[in-house]
Design a protein around this motif. Structure first.
Motif, PDB file in Angstrom:
ATOM      1  N   LEU A  57     -16.195   3.895  -1.805  1.00  0.00           N
ATOM      2  CA  LEU A  57     -14.885   3.560  -2.356  1.00  0.00           C
ATOM      3  C   LEU A  57     -13.783   4.274  -1.577  1.00  0.00           C
ATOM      4  CD1 LEU A  57     -13.367   2.103  -4.658  1.00  0.00           C
ATOM      5  CD2 LEU A  57     -13.523   4.235  -5.938  1.00  0.00           C
ATOM      6  N   LEU A  58     -13.978   5.561  -1.302  1.00  0.00           N
ATOM      7  CA  LEU A  58     -12.964   6.308  -0.557  1.00  0.00           C
ATOM      8  C   LEU A  58     -12.896   5.902   0.905  1.00  0.00           C
ATOM      9  CD1 LEU A  58     -13.488   9.842  -2.110  1.00  0.00           C
ATOM     10  CD2 LEU A  58     -11.592   8.273  -2.509  1.00  0.00           C
ATOM     11  N   ALA A  59     -13.929   5.221   1.412  1.00  0.00           N
ATOM     12  CA  ALA A  59     -13.939   4.773   2.798  1.00  0.00           C
ATOM     13  C   ALA A  59     -13.277   3.407   2.983  1.00  0.00           C
ATOM     14  CB  ALA A  59     -15.378   4.719   3.312  1.00  0.00           C
ATOM     15  N   LEU A  60     -12.806   2.798   1.913  1.00  0.00           N
ATOM     16  CA  LEU A  60     -12.107   1.520   2.039  1.00  0.00           C
ATOM     17  C   LEU A  60     -10.855   1.683   2.897  1.00  0.00           C
ATOM     18  CD1 LEU A  60     -12.355   0.086  -1.572  1.00  0.00           C
ATOM     19  CD2 LEU A  60     -13.533  -0.719   0.466  1.00  0.00           C
ATOM     20  N   ARG A  61     -10.517   0.647   3.578  1.00  0.00           N
ATOM     21  CA  ARG A  61      -9.382   0.694   4.504  1.00  0.00           C
ATOM     22  C   ARG A  61      -8.080   1.077   3.800  1.00  0.00           C
ATOM     23  NH1 ARG A  61      -8.892  -0.119   9.899  1.00  0.00           N
ATOM     24  NH2 ARG A  61      -6.930  -0.990  10.590  1.00  0.00           N
ATOM     25  N   ALA A  62      -7.890   0.638   2.570  1.00  0.00           N
ATOM     26  CA  ALA A  62      -6.654   0.969   1.848  1.00  0.00           C
ATOM     27  C   ALA A  62      -6.525   2.482   1.655  1.00  0.00           C
ATOM     28  CB  ALA A  62      -6.641   0.264   0.491  1.00  0.00           C
ATOM     29  N   PHE A  63      -7.614   3.136   1.302  1.00  0.00           N
ATOM     30  CA  PHE A  63      -7.568   4.586   1.122  1.00  0.00           C
ATOM     31  C   PHE A  63      -7.413   5.310   2.456  1.00  0.00           C
ATOM     32  CE2 PHE A  63      -9.697   3.477  -2.917  1.00  0.00           C
ATOM     33  CZ  PHE A  63      -8.768   4.035  -3.765  1.00  0.00           C
ATOM     34  N   GLU A  64      -8.001   4.763   3.505  1.00  0.00           N
ATOM     35  CA  GLU A  64      -7.828   5.373   4.820  1.00  0.00           C
ATOM     36  C   GLU A  64      -6.385   5.237   5.291  1.00  0.00           C
ATOM     37  OE1 GLU A  64     -10.760   3.772   7.411  1.00  0.00           O
ATOM     38  OE2 GLU A  64     -12.367   4.923   6.491  1.00  0.00           O
ATOM     39  N   ARG A  65      -5.773   4.096   5.028  1.00  0.00           N
ATOM     40  CA  ARG A  65      -4.363   3.911   5.375  1.00  0.00           C
ATOM     41  C   ARG A  65      -3.488   4.881   4.581  1.00  0.00           C
ATOM     42  NH1 ARG A  65      -3.077   0.660   9.785  1.00  0.00           N
ATOM     43  NH2 ARG A  65      -4.731  -0.855   9.945  1.00  0.00           N
ATOM     44  N   LEU A  66      -3.811   5.063   3.322  1.00  0.00           N
ATOM     45  CA  LEU A  66      -3.078   6.025   2.500  1.00  0.00           C
ATOM     46  C   LEU A  66      -3.232   7.427   3.065  1.00  0.00           C
ATOM     47  CD1 LEU A  66      -1.392   6.035  -0.114  1.00  0.00           C
ATOM     48  CD2 LEU A  66      -3.488   6.578  -1.335  1.00  0.00           C
ATOM     49  N   GLY A  67      -4.416   7.728   3.576  1.00  0.00           N
ATOM     50  CA  GLY A  67      -4.649   9.033   4.183  1.00  0.00           C
ATOM     51  C   GLY A  67      -3.862   9.246   5.457  1.00  0.00           C
ATOM     52  N   LEU A  68      -3.489   8.165   6.126  1.00  0.00           N
ATOM     53  CA  LEU A  68      -2.698   8.294   7.350  1.00  0.00           C
ATOM     54  C   LEU A  68      -1.365   8.987   7.094  1.00  0.00           C
ATOM     55  CD1 LEU A  68      -3.026   4.905   9.230  1.00  0.00           C
ATOM     56  CD2 LEU A  68      -3.821   7.145   9.947  1.00  0.00           C
ATOM     57  N   PHE A  69      -0.709   8.609   6.016  1.00  0.00           N
ATOM     58  CA  PHE A  69       0.600   9.200   5.756  1.00  0.00           C
ATOM     59  C   PHE A  69       0.578  10.111   4.528  1.00  0.00           C
ATOM     60  CE2 PHE A  69       0.575   5.141   3.627  1.00  0.00           C
ATOM     61  CZ  PHE A  69       1.298   5.311   2.465  1.00  0.00           C
ATOM     62  N   SER A  70      -0.595  10.672   4.237  1.00  0.00           N
ATOM     63  CA  SER A  70      -0.712  11.566   3.080  1.00  0.00           C
ATOM     64  C   SER A  70       0.130  12.833   3.247  1.00  0.00           C
ATOM     65  CB  SER A  70      -2.170  11.927   2.828  1.00  0.00           C
ATOM     66  OG  SER A  70      -2.697  12.631   3.939  1.00  0.00           O
ATOM     67  N   TYR A  71       0.303  13.292   4.486  1.00  0.00           N
ATOM     68  CA  TYR A  71       1.150  14.471   4.683  1.00  0.00           C
ATOM     69  C   TYR A  71       2.596  14.155   4.329  1.00  0.00           C
ATOM     70  CZ  TYR A  71       3.081  18.699   6.660  1.00  0.00           C
ATOM     71  OH  TYR A  71       3.738  19.878   6.830  1.00  0.00           O
ATOM     72  N   SER A  72       3.049  12.962   4.649  1.00  0.00           N
ATOM     73  CA  SER A  72       4.408  12.559   4.276  1.00  0.00           C
ATOM     74  C   SER A  72       4.542  12.484   2.761  1.00  0.00           C
ATOM     75  CB  SER A  72       4.751  11.202   4.890  1.00  0.00           C
ATOM     76  OG  SER A  72       4.753  11.282   6.289  1.00  0.00           O
ATOM     77  N   ILE A  73       3.509  11.973   2.104  1.00  0.00           N
ATOM     78  CA  ILE A  73       3.522  11.939   0.633  1.00  0.00           C
ATOM     79  C   ILE A  73       3.622  13.357   0.090  1.00  0.00           C
ATOM     80  CG2 ILE A  73       2.215  11.323  -1.440  1.00  0.00           C
ATOM     81  CD1 ILE A  73       0.929   9.077   0.236  1.00  0.00           C
TER      82      ILE A  73
END
Length: 154
Positions: A57-73
């Motif tokens: 579930l955490l390896a889904l592309r949507a979560f990976e994309r969210l992880g891309l800008f998690s520092y900005s969040i």
């Protein structure tokens, strides 16, 4: 054997007092939540190379994309939350309306954080890192809920 430990004031306490303080620390909710999250990630790693449901579930592309800008969040969410909190307190908004405002804040923070990432973070990423991020394949939903087979060693 007696354990002796120094406290903040510099005095010495015995093993009984030290154990009591340690138990008080261990029973704090943050500590327990941290242990639970750690165990969740260990359990979701699966065995024999097969990932379990939480890891897939955490390896889904949507979560990976969210992880891309998690520092900005991480950087931007606090001013938004604090501003909304002040607005709610100032206008004495309570109950469902306050909760709906907090829920509506989530997409707003995500949109602003993604814009921040695109303008201020992504231009400074190496081309190698950008290529690695874009090469991640989408997960197959059919395999998402499949449990790994138990290993049968003879």
């Amino acid at each position: 054997m007696i354990v002796i430990a120094a406290t903040r004031r510099g005095s010495v306490v015995g093993a009984h007092t030290f154990a009591r303080r340690l138990l008080r620390f261990v029973h704090r909710p943050r500590f327990l939540v941290g242990i639970a999250v750690g165990l969740f990630f260990v359990a979701s790693a699966g065995r024999d190379g097969a990932l379990w449901f939480p890891a897939r579930l955490l390896a889904l592309r949507a979560f990976e994309r969210l992880g891309l800008f998690s520092y900005s969040i991480y950087l931007l969410h606090v001013p938004f939350v604090y501003t909304l909190y002040e607005l709610i307190v100032m206008h004495r908004i309570t109950g469902v309306a306050a909760n709906l405002l907090y829920v509506a804040l989530i997409p707003a923070v995500l949109v602003v954080s993604y814009g921040w990432y695109r303008v201020l973070e992504r231009p400074f990423m190496s081309s190698r890192l950008r290529a690695a991020v874009q090469s991640v394949p989408d997960a197959f939903p059919a395999t998402l809920f499949a449990m790994p087979e138990p290993s049968r060693t003879a």
